[in-house]
Design an enzyme around this catalytic site. Structure first.
Site, short mmCIF file in Angstrom:
data_model
loop_
_atom_site.label_atom_id
_atom_site.label_comp_id
_atom_site.label_asym_id
_atom_site.label_seq_id
_atom_site.Cartn_x
_atom_site.Cartn_y
_atom_site.Cartn_z
N GLY A 57 0.81 -1.12 0.00
CA GLY A 57 0.07 -0.04 -0.15
C GLY A 57 0.98 1.37 0.17
O GLY A 57 1.73 1.41 0.91
N ASP A 240 -0.96 4.45 -6.61
CA ASP A 240 0.35 4.32 -6.25
C ASP A 240 1.34 5.47 -6.78
O ASP A 240 2.24 5.92 -6.19
CB ASP A 240 1.17 3.14 -6.80
CG ASP A 240 0.57 1.84 -6.09
OD1 ASP A 240 -0.59 1.33 -6.54
OD2 ASP A 240 1.13 1.40 -4.92
N ASN A 250 -1.40 2.00 -10.89
CA ASN A 250 -2.40 1.51 -9.60
C ASN A 250 -2.19 0.10 -10.03
O ASN A 250 -1.75 -0.34 -11.04
CB ASN A 250 -3.59 1.89 -9.52
CG ASN A 250 -4.31 1.51 -8.16
OD1 ASN A 250 -3.80 1.63 -7.05
ND2 ASN A 250 -5.47 0.90 -8.23
N LYS A 251 -2.61 -0.85 -9.17
CA LYS A 251 -2.30 -2.18 -9.26
C LYS A 251 -3.05 -2.78 -10.62
O LYS A 251 -4.00 -2.42 -10.99
CB LYS A 251 -3.11 -2.98 -8.11
CG LYS A 251 -3.27 -4.45 -8.12
CD LYS A 251 -1.93 -5.02 -8.09
CE LYS A 251 -1.19 -4.39 -6.56
NZ LYS A 251 0.06 -4.82 -6.56
#
Lengths: 351, 351
Positions: A57, A240, A250-251
């Site tokens: 995270g 992120d 992001n993921k």
């Protein structure tokens, strides 16, 4: 203990003691089945925990790295006048642990700047604690600024984990959902399982179920079809790293959600603290995308999924164009790109 | 035996013997690690094998069901004149096993029509054998019609499994790749792992690796990002049911691939035999989408992924609009919607 309430879990990141203290991390690799706590005394151990996602995270790894810097500098035996060199060396080693999330670099840059102003371990620890406290406050403000977006009786789609396990506070996207729930709004959450490491199924489902929020998991590939069917009223994800034009990393699995939401006019929002905004990048093209070990894809529970000789691609993040984002819920309010001068001005100024 | 060449595998579907014969299926649930062969003597066992995906792939379940009908009618003790009633009852039971792929209904409709023309078990078995032989030939022709699409030195993205394990011949999308490879074209394949049941990682990677074709697996959520990066030159998938306007149902994860390909101008093709085209549906809205057991998503290798109390959505298919498809590679050549009168005329004519 798969059913333990999240409140009973140890904190995601905690510093115990004072200058002679140590860092405690909740090992997220074994959740939700096992609850292991790591006691870390060296910067190398912190970097390793970040690399193998024991702590993950974007905001949480920023806080963990700031404390890791204290451990690294404390262990070093700097020559007179070499304190800053020790700080910079430890910061560089920690920053290399994961390349995509800007929060890691942001937190370390802040600590280096603090050490430049006052080259003492006390100052480094104070800066780490300040970053930690600010993260808790940023999460709370993200919740306050975003909870009105949640559609009553609707279904909110999210991805990966952006909650108490991804930050040191209530989270980013999940902070919005927790705040809405506390405000009495009732809704359901659909979360992509988030292969390869299943942070959606393992962590987000744990956090939401513990808060009493109805949650359904879907395979990542199934999410676009559910959006197309009208089963989702709001999509809300974390980030992120956000560039100045709103492009964000992001993921993996975030970009296809944004594409599906755009195709079916479902509002798509990003929730992230200021520390996730990169003031130095005009767009997302230069965001480094971490490619992780192929075995994360090819093995599951110690069992090989494919025959020998089969390779894998394992980018940890994808890039979503800013034009697909309806808005960014931040600790400073709801923002739209290009981002305010307040964020841009941070570039090159030690942030 | 994870490394056994595919050529050493038993056939996907085989009828052994004559009127007193039995059906043999390769149990695909345990591949690539174990190679189990099922001997089935009843229609109920065939329906169960289709339901639990021991045999899967739209063309393969059509062939299996046709043989299953022989088993069902043979076991029935029809009253004089009741042969056709027994055929219809057994066909209805088999058709209910999986709702989305039209091939299952198509094959059973053909067998019922054959029994109407000549109400004997001999005729039923002959029709099943004809469907089987035609499937092998259709796969070969799909390969012939599509292999020129494969970009030399390019990367072809595919999804789920559309090869020898999904048909009784060379496959649909994979038949195109096998034909191109045999023609000397060299390329790489990227396949989405295809959660929840991992047909991409388990089955497609097995088939391609056995043929010597370089293959990489990626998580389904990662595929769109790889398309965006320019890592894919052609996408080629199968279909479980194609409507007249080109809308089609295929394994979940297909629609986000089509969206990503459209966003980045990557050609997106579908490969399917005529039996996958539904002549009675103007568009995809009425295609029934099978929702499977939540535990397929929530459990993996006997281990629960999420805490208790967490639910799941598990649609097996998604719907891709025909406007996102560059073309359909069929046994009749490369087609574009709306489809030829030859296919449309089949509607209501016993197909």
């Amino acid at each position: 203990m798969p059913d333990a309430p999240i409140a009973a879990l140890p904190p995601t990141v905690a510093w115990h003691g004072d200058l002679d203290g140590h860092l405690q991390l909740l090992d997220q690799t074994s959740l939700p089945h096992d609850c292991a706590v790591l006691r870390l005394d060296t910067a190398a151990a912190v970097a390793d925990a970040i690399r193998r996602l024991a702590v993950r995270g974007a905001p949480a790894i920023g806080v963990a790295a700031a404390y890791g810097l204290v451990l690294g500098v404390r262990a070093a035996a700097p020559p007179p006048g070499g304190f800053l060199a020790a700080v910079r060396a430890a910061a560089a080693a920690l920053a290399a642990a994961r390349p995509t999330a800007i929060n890691l670099q942001w937190a370390l840059d802040r600590c280096v700047a603090a050490a430049q102003a006052e080259p003492t371990l006390e100052r480094l620890l104070a800066e780490a604690r300040a970053i930690h406290e600010e993260d808790v406050a940023a999460c709370r403000r993200i919740g306050e600024h975003g909870h009105h977006l949640v559609p009553p009786d609707g279904t909110v789609l999210t991805h990966c984990n952006t909650g108490r396990l991804a930050t040191t506070g209530d989270g980013t996207a999940l902070a919005v959902l927790f705040a809405a729930w506390r405000a009495g709004v009732r809704f359901r959450v659909l979360v992509g399982e988030t292969r390869p490491l299943l942070q959606g199924a393992r962590l987000t489902a744990l956090e939401l179920a513990a808060a009493g929020i109805p949650v359904q998991v879907a395979c990542d590939g199934a999410v676009a079809g559910l959006v197309a069917r009208g089963d989702v009223q709001l999509a809300l994800v974390g980030a992120d790293r956000v560039a100045q034009n709103g492009d964000f990393a992001n993921k993996v699995g975030t970009y296809p959600i944004a594409l599906a939401c755009a195709a079916h006019s479902v509002p798509f929002f990003v929730a992230a603290p200021r520390s996730s905004f990169d003031p130095c990048l005009a767009d997302g093209a230069a965001i480094p995308i971490e490619e992780r070990d192929a075995n994360e894809v090819l093995e599951l529970g110690g069992r090989r999924l494919a025959v020998a000789g089969v390779a894998a691609r394992n980018p940890a993040f994808d890039l979503t164009p800013g034009r697909l984002v309806r808005g960014f819920v931040t600790d400073r309010g709801l923002l739209l790109p290009p981002f305010p001068a307040a964020i841009k001005a941070l570039c090159g100024s030690g942030r």
